[in-house]
Write an enzyme that holds these catalytic residues in place. Structure first.
Site, mmCIF file in Angstrom:
data_model
loop_
_atom_site.group_PDB
_atom_site.id
_atom_site.type_symbol
_atom_site.label_atom_id
_atom_site.label_comp_id
_atom_site.label_asym_id
_atom_site.label_seq_id
_atom_site.Cartn_x
_atom_site.Cartn_y
_atom_site.Cartn_z
ATOM 1 N N GLN A 23 0.808 -1.215 0.000
ATOM 2 C CA GLN A 23 0.000 0.000 0.000
ATOM 3 C C GLN A 23 0.842 1.266 0.000
ATOM 4 O OE1 GLN A 23 -1.830 -1.109 3.883
ATOM 5 N NE2 GLN A 23 -1.400 0.999 4.501
ATOM 6 N N CYS A 29 -5.369 0.321 3.471
ATOM 7 C CA CYS A 29 -5.512 -1.088 3.854
ATOM 8 C C CYS A 29 -6.952 -1.571 3.711
ATOM 9 C CB CYS A 29 -5.015 -1.294 5.275
ATOM 10 S SG CYS A 29 -5.778 -0.189 6.495
ATOM 11 N N HIS A 66 -6.530 -1.035 11.617
ATOM 12 C CA HIS A 66 -5.915 -1.585 10.412
ATOM 13 C C HIS A 66 -6.797 -2.681 9.829
ATOM 14 C CE1 HIS A 66 -2.815 -2.578 7.590
ATOM 15 N NE2 HIS A 66 -2.538 -3.751 8.119
ATOM 16 N N ASN A 99 -1.581 -9.322 4.829
ATOM 17 C CA ASN A 99 -1.410 -7.897 5.063
ATOM 18 C C ASN A 99 -1.201 -7.197 3.722
ATOM 19 O OD1 ASN A 99 -1.169 -5.536 6.510
ATOM 20 N ND2 ASN A 99 0.583 -6.189 7.726
#
Length: 364
Positions: free
Chosen positions: A167, A173, A310, A331
């Site tokens: 990102q 995210c 997150h 992630n």
């Protein structure tokens, strides 16, 4: 002197033939020395420090460059402080205490914790964004799933999960989490894995803050109305300064509704991940230990299940040979972070880090 002796001399001499006449060979030794590697350019304040060589290696590994000596000195100071904390954690892990996961000096090692929080975390609770409109197609409770829930699963093995994304310094995210969950459901329906555009959501989702944050619920509501464009057609730019450009681009898939799971219920979450596919989630990722996570089952006693900052994508779950239950989570910080961009998070530990506090998946 024997010619073979000359050629095998420890002086590593290369003999150059100058004259060849009959059986007479005249050889002149030429000494060749190994090239000396150039000394890395370092500010005087860093050169000679015990960590200087490690710093040079780390910079080369992650291709780090700084605009001035002053900036490099500042980042080096932060890096050394982080290095000592990482070493302290890993030393405690090696000595057999309860911390079973290890930390590493990843590409974020020259950032303070506040720098990191400001640039990498982007989940906003619905209370912090514009709420969904009345009558939006949202199911609460998981939709009555049926089937035998597997004891472990990794949806990467079945083709449901696209490659790890980066990102960059943008709190997007939430968009990557939404895209990943929708990619899995599209694959389930068609057998084709297409990377969907996170940038489309960063640019176009009303009520979000682009790189400043958002949530998957707003993203899926937008996709109900508009549909999702491929990442190839609408590539990621890691910025929120451009206008929405969703008009006229081909739509890969639409979203019918969003299934939000019961808050804090890891049993319902396991059912959804085990039977449906990758599920979007939010968590508390604000800790030093998560910034530097490298491997093992992450467990942070300071995690707050009610402080979500997150967005991630749960792609599976299982149990380690040592008996630790975990969630397998994707992630969006690049493949250099963690387990090639993934991490294992403690499962069945009272909703650790809030992993089950805000979860859901789309139906197409």
């Amino acid at each position: 002197m024997n010619r073979s002796h000359l050629l095998n001399s420890p002086l590593s001499l290369i003999y150059v033939m100058l004259i060849s006449y009959g059986f007479l060979l005249v050889l002149v030794p030429v000494i060749v020395s190994s090239p000396t590697p150039p000394s890395p350019s370092l500010p005087d304040e860093i050169r000679g420090k015990p960590e200087a060589d490690l710093w040079v290696g780390w910079k080369e590994q992650f291709e780090k460059e700084y605009s001035s000596e002053a900036e490099e000195i500042e980042r080096f100071t932060i890096w050394v402080d982080n290095l000592h904390k990482v070493q302290q954690h890993n030393s405690a892990t090696s000595s057999g205490n309860s911390k079973s996961f290890r930390l590493g000096m990843n590409e974020f090692a020259d950032m303070t914790q506040q720098d990191f929080l400001n640039s990498q975390l982007g989940h906003k609770d619905p209370s912090e964004t514009e709420s969904l409109e009345d009558g939006s197609e949202t199911n609460y409770g998981g939709g009555g799933l049926k089937g035998d829930v597997p004891s472990e699963i990794d949806w990467r093995d079945s083709g449901y999960v696209s490659g790890v994304k980066y990102q960059n310094h943008c709190g997007s995210c939430w968009a990557f989490s939404a895209a990943g969950s929708l990619e899995g459901q599209y694959f389930n329906r068609t057998g084709v894995l297409i990377e969907l555009s996170a940038q489309q959501m960063v640019d176009c989702v009303m009520g979000s803050y682009g790189c400043g944050g958002g949530n998957v619920e707003l993203a899926f509501y937008y996709l109900m109305a508009t549909g999702s464009i491929s990442a190839e057609e609408y590539p990621y730019m890691a910025t929120d300064t451009q206008a929405c450009m969703d008009e006229g681009k081909p739509i890969v898939t639409n979203v019918t509704f969003y299934n939000r799971l019961p808050k804090g219920n890891e049993t319902a979450l396991k059912e959804a991940v085990g039977l449906i596919g990758p599920v979007s989630a939010a968590m508390d990722a604000s800790h030093f230990s998560f910034q530097f996570y490298e491997r093992g089952v992450f467990y942070e006693p300071l995690c707050d299940p009610n402080s979500l900052d997150h967005s991630v994508l749960i792609v599976g779950y299982g149990t380690t040979p040592e008996g630790e239950d975990y969630w397998l989570v994707k992630n969006s910080w690049g493949a250099n972070w963690g387990l090639d961009g993934y991490f294992m998070l403690a499962r069945n530990k009272d909703n650790h880090c809030g992993i089950a506090s805000y979860t859901g998946y789309p139906t197409i």
